[in-house]
Design a protein around this motif. Sequence first.
Motif, PDB file in Angstrom:
ATOM      1  N   ALA A   1       0.834  -1.206   0.000  1.00  0.00           N
ATOM      2  CA  ALA A   1       0.000   0.000   0.000  1.00  0.00           C
ATOM      3  C   ALA A   1       0.868   1.256   0.000  1.00  0.00           C
ATOM      4  O   ALA A   1       1.895   1.312   0.668  1.00  0.00           O
ATOM      5  CB  ALA A   1      -0.901  -0.005   1.219  1.00  0.00           C
ATOM      6  N   LYS A   2       0.430   2.259  -0.762  1.00  0.00           N
ATOM      7  CA  LYS A   2       1.201   3.506  -0.852  1.00  0.00           C
ATOM      8  C   LYS A   2       0.473   4.660  -0.150  1.00  0.00           C
ATOM      9  O   LYS A   2       1.030   5.714   0.080  1.00  0.00           O
ATOM     10  CB  LYS A   2       1.408   3.890  -2.334  1.00  0.00           C
ATOM     11  N   ASN A   3      -0.802   4.458   0.161  1.00  0.00           N
ATOM     12  CA  ASN A   3      -1.601   5.498   0.806  1.00  0.00           C
ATOM     13  C   ASN A   3      -0.940   5.929   2.126  1.00  0.00           C
ATOM     14  O   ASN A   3      -0.690   5.109   3.000  1.00  0.00           O
ATOM     15  CB  ASN A   3      -3.001   4.902   1.039  1.00  0.00           C
ATOM     16  N   PRO A   4      -0.640   7.235   2.281  1.00  0.00           N
ATOM     17  CA  PRO A   4       0.119   7.703   3.454  1.00  0.00           C
ATOM     18  C   PRO A   4      -0.515   7.306   4.793  1.00  0.00           C
ATOM     19  O   PRO A   4       0.185   6.937   5.733  1.00  0.00           O
ATOM     20  CB  PRO A   4       0.121   9.227   3.301  1.00  0.00           C
ATOM     21  N   GLU A   5      -1.845   7.373   4.845  1.00  0.00           N
ATOM     22  CA  GLU A   5      -2.526   7.042   6.107  1.00  0.00           C
ATOM     23  C   GLU A   5      -2.316   5.565   6.464  1.00  0.00           C
ATOM     24  O   GLU A   5      -2.042   5.213   7.604  1.00  0.00           O
ATOM     25  CB  GLU A   5      -4.023   7.338   5.957  1.00  0.00           C
ATOM     26  N   THR A   6      -2.409   4.709   5.436  1.00  0.00           N
ATOM     27  CA  THR A   6      -2.204   3.276   5.638  1.00  0.00           C
ATOM     28  C   THR A   6      -0.781   2.989   6.092  1.00  0.00           C
ATOM     29  O   THR A   6      -0.546   2.227   7.021  1.00  0.00           O
ATOM     30  CB  THR A   6      -2.470   2.519   4.308  1.00  0.00           C
ATOM     31  N   VAL A   7       0.160   3.626   5.420  1.00  0.00           N
ATOM     32  CA  VAL A   7       1.576   3.432   5.742  1.00  0.00           C
ATOM     33  C   VAL A   7       1.832   3.845   7.198  1.00  0.00           C
ATOM     34  O   VAL A   7       2.510   3.156   7.957  1.00  0.00           O
ATOM     35  CB  VAL A   7       2.473   4.237   4.767  1.00  0.00           C
ATOM     36  N   GLU A   8       1.229   4.955   7.605  1.00  0.00           N
ATOM     37  CA  GLU A   8       1.400   5.465   8.969  1.00  0.00           C
ATOM     38  C   GLU A   8       0.812   4.477   9.987  1.00  0.00           C
ATOM     39  O   GLU A   8       1.395   4.197  11.031  1.00  0.00           O
ATOM     40  CB  GLU A   8       0.725   6.836   9.076  1.00  0.00           C
ATOM     41  N   ARG A   9      -0.368   3.924   9.652  1.00  0.00           N
ATOM     42  CA  ARG A   9      -1.039   2.973  10.543  1.00  0.00           C
ATOM     43  C   ARG A   9      -0.139   1.765  10.812  1.00  0.00           C
ATOM     44  O   ARG A   9       0.039   1.328  11.938  1.00  0.00           O
ATOM     45  CB  ARG A   9      -2.323   2.498   9.857  1.00  0.00           C
ATOM     46  N   LEU A  10       0.458   1.246   9.739  1.00  0.00           N
ATOM     47  CA  LEU A  10       1.327   0.072   9.883  1.00  0.00           C
ATOM     48  C   LEU A  10       2.609   0.450  10.626  1.00  0.00           C
ATOM     49  O   LEU A  10       3.156  -0.346  11.385  1.00  0.00           O
ATOM     50  CB  LEU A  10       1.633  -0.543   8.516  1.00  0.00           C
ATOM     51  N   ARG A  11       3.066   1.677  10.419  1.00  0.00           N
ATOM     52  CA  ARG A  11       4.281   2.127  11.111  1.00  0.00           C
ATOM     53  C   ARG A  11       4.047   2.173  12.631  1.00  0.00           C
ATOM     54  O   ARG A  11       4.896   1.768  13.422  1.00  0.00           O
ATOM     55  CB  ARG A  11       4.694   3.519  10.603  1.00  0.00           C
ATOM     56  N   VAL A  12       2.872   2.655  13.022  1.00  0.00           N
ATOM     57  CA  VAL A  12       2.539   2.727  14.456  1.00  0.00           C
ATOM     58  C   VAL A  12       2.586   1.323  15.068  1.00  0.00           C
ATOM     59  O   VAL A  12       3.131   1.115  16.148  1.00  0.00           O
ATOM     60  CB  VAL A  12       1.128   3.347  14.668  1.00  0.00           C
ATOM     61  N   LEU A  13       2.049   0.367  14.334  1.00  0.00           N
ATOM     62  CA  LEU A  13       2.029  -1.006  14.841  1.00  0.00           C
ATOM     63  C   LEU A  13       3.449  -1.548  15.017  1.00  0.00           C
ATOM     64  O   LEU A  13       3.734  -2.276  15.965  1.00  0.00           O
ATOM     65  CB  LEU A  13       1.247  -1.890  13.874  1.00  0.00           C
ATOM     66  N   CYS A  14       4.340  -1.172  14.089  1.00  0.00           N
ATOM     67  CA  CYS A  14       5.728  -1.631  14.183  1.00  0.00           C
ATOM     68  C   CYS A  14       6.451  -0.969  15.361  1.00  0.00           C
ATOM     69  O   CYS A  14       7.415  -1.516  15.898  1.00  0.00           O
ATOM     70  CB  CYS A  14       6.496  -1.325  12.905  1.00  0.00           C
ATOM     71  N   SER A  15       5.989   0.219  15.760  1.00  0.00           N
ATOM     72  CA  SER A  15       6.727   0.978  16.764  1.00  0.00           C
ATOM     73  C   SER A  15       6.308   0.649  18.203  1.00  0.00           C
ATOM     74  O   SER A  15       6.973   1.009  19.135  1.00  0.00           O
ATOM     75  CB  SER A  15       6.545   2.481  16.515  1.00  0.00           C
ATOM     76  N   THR A  16       5.168  -0.034  18.366  1.00  0.00           N
ATOM     77  CA  THR A  16       4.743  -0.321  19.739  1.00  0.00           C
ATOM     78  C   THR A  16       3.996  -1.637  19.841  1.00  0.00           C
ATOM     79  O   THR A  16       3.333  -2.055  18.880  1.00  0.00           O
ATOM     80  CB  THR A  16       3.833   0.816  20.297  1.00  0.00           C
ATOM     81  N   GLY A  17       4.121  -2.280  20.978  1.00  0.00           N
ATOM     82  CA  GLY A  17       3.366  -3.512  21.225  1.00  0.00           C
ATOM     83  C   GLY A  17       2.258  -3.258  22.219  1.00  0.00           C
ATOM     84  O   GLY A  17       1.591  -4.177  22.696  1.00  0.00           O
ATOM     85  N   ASP A  18       2.029  -1.967  22.541  1.00  0.00           N
ATOM     86  CA  ASP A  18       1.077  -1.604  23.565  1.00  0.00           C
ATOM     87  C   ASP A  18      -0.286  -1.319  22.933  1.00  0.00           C
ATOM     88  O   ASP A  18      -0.470  -0.338  22.240  1.00  0.00           O
ATOM     89  CB  ASP A  18       1.614  -0.341  24.279  1.00  0.00           C
ATOM     90  N   GLY A  19      -1.243  -2.191  23.171  1.00  0.00           N
ATOM     91  CA  GLY A  19      -2.569  -2.056  22.569  1.00  0.00           C
ATOM     92  C   GLY A  19      -3.262  -0.768  22.957  1.00  0.00           C
ATOM     93  O   GLY A  19      -4.012  -0.188  22.173  1.00  0.00           O
ATOM     94  N   PHE A  20      -3.005  -0.268  24.173  1.00  0.00           N
ATOM     95  CA  PHE A  20      -3.684   0.948  24.615  1.00  0.00           C
ATOM     96  C   PHE A  20      -3.173   2.161  23.824  1.00  0.00           C
ATOM     97  O   PHE A  20      -3.911   3.034  23.448  1.00  0.00           O
ATOM     98  CB  PHE A  20      -3.489   1.148  26.115  1.00  0.00           C
ATOM     99  N   ARG A  21      -1.863   2.141  23.578  1.00  0.00           N
ATOM    100  CA  ARG A  21      -1.306   3.240  22.781  1.00  0.00           C
ATOM    101  C   ARG A  21      -1.877   3.215  21.373  1.00  0.00           C
ATOM    102  O   ARG A  21      -2.239   4.235  20.809  1.00  0.00           O
ATOM    103  CB  ARG A  21       0.215   3.122  22.727  1.00  0.00           C
TER     104      ARG A  21
END
Length: 324
Positions: free
Chosen positions: A304-324
């Motif tokens: 996916a190239k859509n910036p919002e999608t890319v950002e969403r996946l980046r957040v997941l890579c940066s934290t394992g904390d479900g609350f965050r």
Amino acid sequence: GDVGSGKTIIAVLALVSAAENGFQGALMAPTEVLAKQHYETVEAMFRKYDVPFCAVLVTGSMTAKEKRIAYEKVASHEADIIIGTHALIQEKIVYDNLALVITDEQHRFGVAQRIALSEKGQHAHTLVMSATPIPRTLALMIYGDLDLSVIDQLPAGRKPIKTYKIDSEKRQRAFGFIRSHLDQGYQAYIVCPLIETGEVDLGLKPAAEYAKELADGPFSGYRVGLLHGKMKAADKEKTMRAFQSGEIQLLVSTTVIEVGVDVPNAVIMMIENAERFGLSQLHQLRGRVGRGPVQSHCILLSDAKNPETVERLRVLCSTGDGFR
């Protein structure tokens, strides 16, 4: 409580507490795979710690005879703890003295189903559990009549799951990484989105087709299994057992494994077309690995190239904390 934080053990302790006081307790799970797993967990704990209570399983796919035996145990109070799917709220089932009702993966049930279960008892106490983080204000709106408790720690000794995002060009490398772990005796999941007909032209393969391709190609010589929602309950059960026992090394699955499946030896999950899943769904899926002492990995594959999608996946890579 976040994914893997120990909600199940809290449920079991509450059920035991009800039984110790002479009452019955019920635990309702959204799928048969999960209900069965809870039942086996409870049975194993009771054997290990010599707990004198009787647990019984009630699911829709049981034979009429099995159901009859279970119902009799519940009605006569031979069973102290009743675990099952929404079969627990069928009219035929009569409880002797139901005082505690627990709903697991709360968001999978309707309000009416929860109420139907608590009405099987006299003013039964209610515990609802979810790993989907609900902001406090929203929780108060939806569950205004409930106390809200949060488990924000994981059990000791768990290593954070390493999460990476890659694109199709690195797919073969990822397969190699998975093979190297299978060779060491570990297990892995590859998760595909649920494909409806007509979507195949998007270059998405239905799970069955993809599993065959993997078994014939990059994972030939390995034991590959398939799990998806359209399979019969008995076949799902058989596949899950084979995976739990290590007979299947690589499980290709749709999101049917999203909740509760607990196989500590599975240490890698690769999610195809990760952009097609919601954040909390990806977090839930990722929580199927990292359940043992070994370093676990989650690989999100997306072009996916859509910036919002890319950002969403980046957040997941940066934290394992479900609350965050």
